[in-house]
Design an enzyme around this catalytic site. Structure first.
Site, PDB file in Angstrom:
ATOM      1  N   LYS A  79       0.845  -1.196   0.000  1.00 46.50           N
ATOM      2  CA  LYS A  79       0.000   0.000   0.000  1.00 46.50           C
ATOM      3  C   LYS A  79       0.881   1.248   0.000  1.00 46.50           C
ATOM      4  O   LYS A  79       1.936   1.263   0.647  1.00 46.50           O
ATOM      5  CB  LYS A  79      -0.898  -0.014   1.239  1.00 46.50           C
ATOM      6  N   SER A 154      -9.728   1.667   2.864  1.00 49.49           N
ATOM      7  CA  SER A 154      -8.878   2.472   2.009  1.00 49.49           C
ATOM      8  C   SER A 154      -7.799   1.667   1.284  1.00 49.49           C
ATOM      9  O   SER A 154      -7.163   2.201   0.373  1.00 49.49           O
ATOM     10  CB  SER A 154      -8.207   3.562   2.853  1.00 49.49           C
ATOM     11  N   SER A 178      -9.901  -0.645   7.026  1.00 48.37           N
ATOM     12  CA  SER A 178      -9.331  -0.396   5.696  1.00 48.37           C
ATOM     13  C   SER A 178      -8.664  -1.592   5.038  1.00 48.37           C
ATOM     14  O   SER A 178      -8.384  -1.560   3.847  1.00 48.37           O
ATOM     15  CB  SER A 178      -8.327   0.760   5.756  1.00 48.37           C
TER      16      SER A 178
END
Ligand SMILES: [Zn+2]
Lengths: 484, 480
Positions: A79, A154, A178
């Site tokens: 990420k 997210s 997330s």
């Protein structure tokens, strides 16, 4: 053989036996990226050349018979809020669109030590603030099952990448769901570990007391494997837990007979999509056949969780994001002459709407005169939520709930209604507030063909029990599928 | 109405740890700008702080030395504000649970009166960087930032408003500065900014217990500045109260041009720092064992040492205050005593000669190279009659200058006292021959000229003649 559809442990077995080379593995995934990335938008930055070079090095080591790491030759996606030395890290924001960190996050260092090959940085909601991955400066991530729908956020890029076979495993971060929410929307396994189990050093802070790096994988065994590599005490993170973790892969293979599973009533309320509820209860039913005992429990303060979460998370975020002022690195607005002007224009142009909304909310709840009514009150509510779990875990070993009240929704559907969007996190934020480990595992599909996620929450450091239950369920579910 | 000033002080003390409070960067003073920085103190995305235990221990030393209670658990908070020399946009400090609470510092006022100033709290925090504003430049006013200082550990010491005059405030600061230097936790250097003070002052009718409205002045970096600001502010508040206008709570700044304390900019006052607990750091537990360890490592404190010097060596309070002004000097004194146990003689020599030589040269202890054994060697030469006390002073000046041993200086420069009666007698003969007129006056009854003759003899022997011997032989020669 479609290498890109295999989990990491299968790839490792093939690599170990010399049936494929790391170069073949990496190019297979890179090829897949080329194929689907145009639709998905899961990556912000790709390291195609670098990862091929690294793969060849791993192959050379193996050919020479030298010791290689536990993940040698396995591609992984990271990420874009986790630092990889010398590689651009944007956090999905214009603010950091040109930022290159000079150091590796602890988790990245551990991955490199085990020979994993970082193939790219994945798309995300700006500064990890969002539930749909529509808040990225680099555009939304599409759901691999339906390109009209969101990937969840997210860590949407990480979830979509694993789901679509762009990478066998990925790291995400989970502040309020997330990792688990996009995992459930994209049909992969996602785990948020106990707060402090994985070092946060090198993870860009959103809400420090809630943030935890998590893993996204195709199956439960990979989940255990990856967690084992990245977990463990780190002297550079004062909040990291100084305790030895058992061998997860071994531990999770112990049986689950007599395991007591609690179903919190509040997580099966009428607001939950009937198809989701049905799928989770069906899964629980299958588990009872394997010897699991089921019990109804109550977590009465669940209704305060969303409000509590958004006060604490935004308060911390307002402070954590203060460093992005254009003075030293990152985006700076052009043509300003006065300091205050530079600050306000840089932050106005550099941050997106959702980030600004949260900074304003967070600043407000910490302001003198409001602190007691909001921030302090939220801390009290957080304690109550934690106590709810403590009491529930006196009666049962694990809790099972839907990961999200709904499956993946349509792009744009909730963008105009932040409150409705925030409710997507209703079932995931309590585990963050209480610092508990929690995993989402696919448990069937809706009639429209969208994945549904089941959430398993455990007591602090209960990762091995969670993985054990998830692993049994995985076997049961695959048997069921094979039977059809 | 008669008013009395009520003064409180907050002091920021930079600690002498070799690394910063939350990262491993060096704290060395004077390095090129921004050379002592890392990802952590630069506040790059993703970094986390880790508390420097040495800094905590330095704080514990001061806490124990001032009789403060060290809290079993202390915590850190964030103080949020925007400024370019504050890279994270917040300062990590202590707010809810400081390191230590409720102690005091005994100060000696002029005239020997003692007074205890209570200390409310001692807390740890990180320093900010430095901004250098340039009035002119290619684009007009420019600001440069040096982040070497950013993250250096500070102790904030907050007193109760127990001081009643600018002098008391100054003495409190001097005493506190002496203590931190004594404990070797700070260099206490005001010029380098290692010791900075905020003052607050209010007036109230003498005898009243309720406090008046106070004003503050921040970042004063000299004791004179503190006294001057307080004096100015007290008389300003006096005037306001007398005229019935009342004092407004505000922050003031000394303006050198106006020679007055003027209100600081309004914006700074209105700042809301939005303190909240620092989530990146766990609470710091300080157990009894750790506290005892630190307590055992403490040196004898200045107040204890002053007391002992008076009792054990029978010295006067004024002399003791000078000898115990720094730990090095007190150690030096006792180092000499171990070799030469005549406390008063050694004390006199140190206070009169040693300090005079140092002050003349504006030297600090680093430059002073005369070891106690050498100073004692000088005393022995006097005792043995090898040199006179007057010559000894010259020898000492040479010792200070060159670091050489006294015996060697005396030998090399022929400073050995003349003990030979014949040599002295011949010098006296010469003087009396040259001074026929004065000799006649002397014989005529001007006996005061005796000393003049002695002086001339000393001059002739370049001060080396033994004075007692000169006296005796001269008396004989003059036929007294
Ligand atoms: Zn540093």
């Amino acid at each position: 053989m479609k290498l890109h559809l295999l989990p990491a442990h299968s790839l490792l077995a093939l690599l170990g036996r010399g049936e494929v080379s790391a170069e073949e593995v990496v190019s297979s995934f890179l090829h897949r990226v080329e194929e689907v990335e145009g639709d998905l938008n899961a990556f912000i930055t790709l390291f195609s050349q670098d990862s091929l070079t690294q793969a060849r090095e791993v192959d050379k080591l193996r050919a020479k018979g030298e010791r290689v790491g536990r993940l040698a030759g396995v591609p992984i996606a990271i990420k874009d809020n986790i630092c990889v030395q010398g590689k651009r890290m944007t956090c999905g924001s214009r603010m950091l669109s040109n930022f290159v960190p000079p150091y590796d996050a602890t988790v990245v260092r551990r991955l490199k030590e085990e020979g994993a090959i970082i193939i790219g940085k994945t798309n995300m909601d700006e500064f990890a603030m969002g539930s749909s991955n529509e808040n990225s400066f680099f555009g939304p991530v599409k759901n691999p099952f339906d390109s009209q729908r969101v990937s969840g956020g997210s860590s949407g890029g990480s979830a979509a990448a694993v789901s679509a076979g762009e990478a066998p495993m990925a790291l995400g971060s989970d502040t309020g769901g997330s990792v688990r929410l996009p995992a459930s929307f994209c049909g992969v396994v996602g785990l948020k570990p106990t707060y402090g189990l994985v070092s946060r050093f090198g993870l860009v802070a959103f809400a420090s007391s809630l943030d935890q790096i998590g893993v996204l994988t195709r199956d439960v065994e990979d989940c255990a494997l990856l967690l084992e590599v990245i977990a463990g005490y780190d002297p550079q993170d004062s909040t990291s837990i100084d305790q030895h973790l058992p061998d997860l892969v071994l531990e999770m293979k112990k049986g689950i007979k007599g395991l007591r599973v609690g179903l919190p009533e509040e997580y099966f309320s009428p607001e939950v999509d009937p198809q989701v509820k049905e799928a989770v209860l069906r899964a629980v039913n299958q588990l009872t056949l394997e010897g699991v005992e089921v019990e109804r429990v109550n977590l009465p303060h669940t209704t305060s969780a969303i409000a509590t979460y958004y006060i604490i998370a935004d308060a911390e975020a307002s402070s954590n994001l203060a460093r992005y002022d254009g003075a030293r690195y990152g985006y700076r607005a052009q043509g300003t002459r006065v300091l205050l002007d530079m600050y306000s224009r840089t932050r106005n142009e550099g941050f997106g709407d959702e980030v600004k909304r949260r900074i304003m909310l967070g600043t407000y709840v910490l302001s003198s005169g409001y602190y007691d009514a909001y921030y302090l009150q939220a801390q009290k509510a957080r304690t109550l939520i934690r106590k709810d779990f403590e009491e529930a875990f006196c009666r049962c070993d694990l809790l099972v709930t839907p990961t999200s009240p709904t499956p993946a929704f349509k792009l744009g559907e909730k963008m105009d209604d932040p409150l409705l969007m925030y409710l997507s996190d209703s079932f995931t934020v309590p585990a963050n507030l209480a610092g508990l480990p929690s995993l989402s595992i696919p448990c069937g599909m809706t009639r429209e063909g969208l994945p549904i996620g089941m959430q398993i929450i455990g007591p602090p450091l209960g990762e091995s029990q969670i993985l054990g239950l998830a692993s049994i369920y995985e076997q049961v579910a695959s048997k069921g599928r094979d039977g059809l | 109405m008669d008013y009395e000033p009520v003064i409180g002080l907050e002091v920021h003390i930079q600690l002498l740890t070799s690394s910063k409070l939350f990262c491993g960067c060096s704290t060395q003073f004077g390095a090129p700008p921004n050379s002592q920085t890392c990802a952590i103190c630069l506040g790059l995305p993703g970094v986390l702080p880790v508390v420097n235990r040495r800094a905590v221990e330095y704080g514990m030393r001061l806490a124990l030395a001032t009789g403060c209670r060290i809290l079993p658990e202390c915590s850190f908070s964030r103080k949020n504000y925007f400024y370019p020399d504050l890279p994270k946009g917040y300062q990590i400090t202590q707010y809810e649970k400081p390191l230590a609470k409720d102690g005091g510092l005994e100060i000696c006022l002029d005239g020997g009166r003692k007074k205890r100033v209570r200390i409310e709290r001692i807390q740890l925090e990180e320093d900010a960087g430095k901004s250098l504003h340039l009035e002119e430049g290619p684009t007009g006013g420019e600001t440069f930032i040096d982040l070497n200082r950013c993250g250096i550990p500070l102790l904030e010491v907050v007193s109760y408003p127990d001081m009643r005059s600018p002098e008391e405030a100054r003495i409190y600061l001097e005493t506190l500065r002496q203590l931190v230097q004594w404990l070797e936790i700070s260099d206490g250097d005001l010029e380098k900014g290692s010791f900075r003070c905020d003052v607050n002052v209010s007036l109230r009718p003498r005898g009243a217990t309720k406090l008046g409205t106070r004003t503050e002045a921040k970042n004063l970096n000299s004791f004179k500045g503190v006294e001057r600001t307080l004096r100015f502010e007290i008389s300003r508040q006096h005037a306001l109260l007398r005229s019935g206008k009342g004092v407004r709570q505000e922050t003031l700044q000394w303006d050198a041009r106006a020679q007055a304390a003027l209100p600081a900019r309004k914006k700074e006052e209105a700042y809301d720092y939005r303190y909240f607990p620092e989530p990146d750091l766990v609470h710091l537990q300080i157990g009894k064992k750790w506290i005892e360890q630190i307590r055992e490592s403490l040196p004898e404190l200045p107040s204890q040492r002053r007391e002992r010097f008076m009792n054990q060596y029978g010295l006067r309070a004024d002399d003791v205050r000078i000898l115990v002004s720094t730990r090095q000097l007190a150690d030096y004194y006792e180092g000499c005593l171990r070799l030469y146990n005549r406390p008063k003689i050694v004390a006199n020599w140190i206070i009169r000669e040693l300090l005079r030589e140092l002050n003349q040269r504006r030297w600090g202890p680093e430059e002073f190279k005369v070891r106690p054994s050498d100073l004692v060697g000088l005393f022995r030469l006097i005792d043995q009659g090898v040199i006179s006390e007057r010559i000894a002073k010259e020898v000492f000046a040479q010792m200070v200058e060159t670091g050489e041993k006294p015996k060697r200086i005396v030998e090399e420069r022929g400073m050995v006292q003349v003990q030979d009666e014949r040599e002295i007698s011949s010098a006296i003969g010469e003087v009396l021959r040259e001074e026929k007129e004065n000799l006649a006056k002397y014989r005529a009854g001007k006996i005061g000229l005796f000393h003049y003759f002695v002086g001339q003899v000393m001059k002739k022997t370049r001060g080396k003649a033994n004075p007692q011997l000169v006296n005796r032989v001269l008396k004989e020669k003059l036929g007294d």
